[in-house]
Design an enzyme around this catalytic site. Structure first.
Site, PDB file in Angstrom:
ATOM      1  N   GLU A  60       1.116  -3.388   2.235  1.00 41.32           N
ATOM      2  CA  GLU A  60       0.926  -4.702   1.599  1.00 41.32           C
ATOM      3  C   GLU A  60       1.771  -4.840   0.341  1.00 41.32           C
ATOM      4  OE1 GLU A  60      -1.997  -4.105   4.547  1.00 41.32           O
ATOM      5  OE2 GLU A  60      -1.584  -2.835   2.799  1.00 41.32           O
ATOM      6  N   HIS A 129     -13.407  -5.874   5.882  1.00 43.61           N
ATOM      7  CA  HIS A 129     -12.804  -6.999   6.598  1.00 43.61           C
ATOM      8  C   HIS A 129     -13.500  -8.315   6.267  1.00 43.61           C
ATOM      9  CE1 HIS A 129     -11.761  -3.466   9.042  1.00 43.61           C
ATOM     10  NE2 HIS A 129     -10.694  -4.142   9.415  1.00 43.61           N
TER      11      HIS A 129
END
Length: 337
Positions: A60, A129
């Site tokens: 990321e 998540h």
């Protein structure tokens, strides 16, 4: 006009932007050939080629860092972080580089980067998540933070974000991606996860950043909401019968303070609802602003309804979410105060 899910609207926004501007590029984990874990980028690589829609390594910080360099060079990257929970390795790049580039260069460089990421729960994804980290970004000067609640706004806001000269954090509530829960995969059927489709214009259009929407006019109290919580607010109004005005903030930074203040001054009461953890959540900023600008118009204390102050509870996901019952109770208490 077409009927679209939020996924289709987001895909259409990127398609329109890429078709109009050759400098728009889309990349991230699995967004190319696979079309993204939620299929938001499906078909874009086939249409625009591997140089404009491509897969990135599982990094990321690398994805966002590369996007910042591309933006300084003159491109307009729209990158996907697969889940909002994964953004933390890139947080330094976002805060220390993207948000400050315009100021550090005295305006010589801008950073037209959009960082898209699915946010919130609803898929039994557990602690890694399902997070809602919007408050981490609204605290950072130089960023813009957007949270759409419907397909129309998702497309218009995303096109506006891609065209904006400054970095935008674009948070997509995953519970609104595909519509109502229908019992599959043990997901409860809930009345406040409806309205999956929206009338969305074909082609190019924008929804201005920094402008809220009045989803329902009312006179008894004001509900400030965004994302999935807009539908929680609508259901709570139906269940309680309280004539509440519902404000869909749409953009958290910059915030449409004028619309908020006008509504609270009219109703005299305010309830704030969001899915993220209560303590230091964005609702605290909203409550502070309402108190600052509407103090002499308030007839009751400002109420906040939010997620629990715990790590995200996998097994108790649907109790963690603020639902119509919890919001309705806060509304009744505010009316009785």
């Amino acid at each position: 006009m077409a009927r679209m899910t939020m996924i289709e609207a987001i895909r259409s926004a990127m398609d329109v932007s890429m078709g109009r501007d050759d400098t728009v590029v889309v990349f991230g984990e699995d967004v190319g050939y696979f079309g993204g874990v939620f299929r938001c980028t499906q078909g874009l690589q086939q249409k625009y080629g591997v140089t404009r829609c491509f897969d990135a390594p599982i990094s990321e910080s690398g994805i966002v860092g590369a996007a910042i360099g591309m933006a300084a060079y003159g491109l307009r990257p729209c990158v996907e972080v697969q889940f909002a929970d994964y953004v933390y390795p890139a947080y330094d790049q976002i805060v220390s580089e993207a948000a400050r580039l315009r100021y550090r260069s005295s305006g010589e460089f801008t950073c037209p980067v959009v960082v898209r990421m699915p946010t919130g729960g609803g898929i039994f994804g557990g602690q890694t998540h399902s997070q809602s980290p919007e408050a981490l970004f609204t605290h950072v000067s130089g960023l813009k933070v957007v949270v759409p609640s419907n397909p129309h706004d998702a497309k218009g806001l995303l096109i506006a974000s891609i065209e904006d000269p400054d970095p935008v954090i674009f948070l997509e509530p995953k519970r609104l991606y595909n519509g109502p829960f229908d019992g599959h995969h043990e997901r409860p059927v809930t009345p406040w996860s409806k309205h999956p489709l929206g009338e969305v214009p074909d082609g190019h259009f924008t929804v201005p950043l920094g402008k809220a929407s009045i989803r329902r006019e009312g006179s008894a109290l004001t509900i400030l909401a965004y994302g999935t919580m807009v539908y929680v607010a609508e259901a709570a109004v139906e269940e309680t019968g309280i004539d509440a005005e519902i404000i869909d903030l749409r953009t958290l930074l910059p915030l449409d303070l004028d619309t908020i203040v006008a509504s609270v001054k009219k109703t005299g009461r305010c309830v704030v609802v969001h899915e993220a953890t209560l303590t230091s959540g964005f609702g605290a900023e909203l409550a502070a602003l309402v108190q600052q600008y509407c103090f002499y118009n308030l007839e009751a204390p400002i109420a906040r309804v939010a997620g629990w102050d715990t790590p995200y509870p996998h097994a108790q996901e649907w109790d963690y979410f603020p639902g119509p019952a919890r919001l309705g109770q806060a509304m009744r208490e505010t009316m009785e105060a």
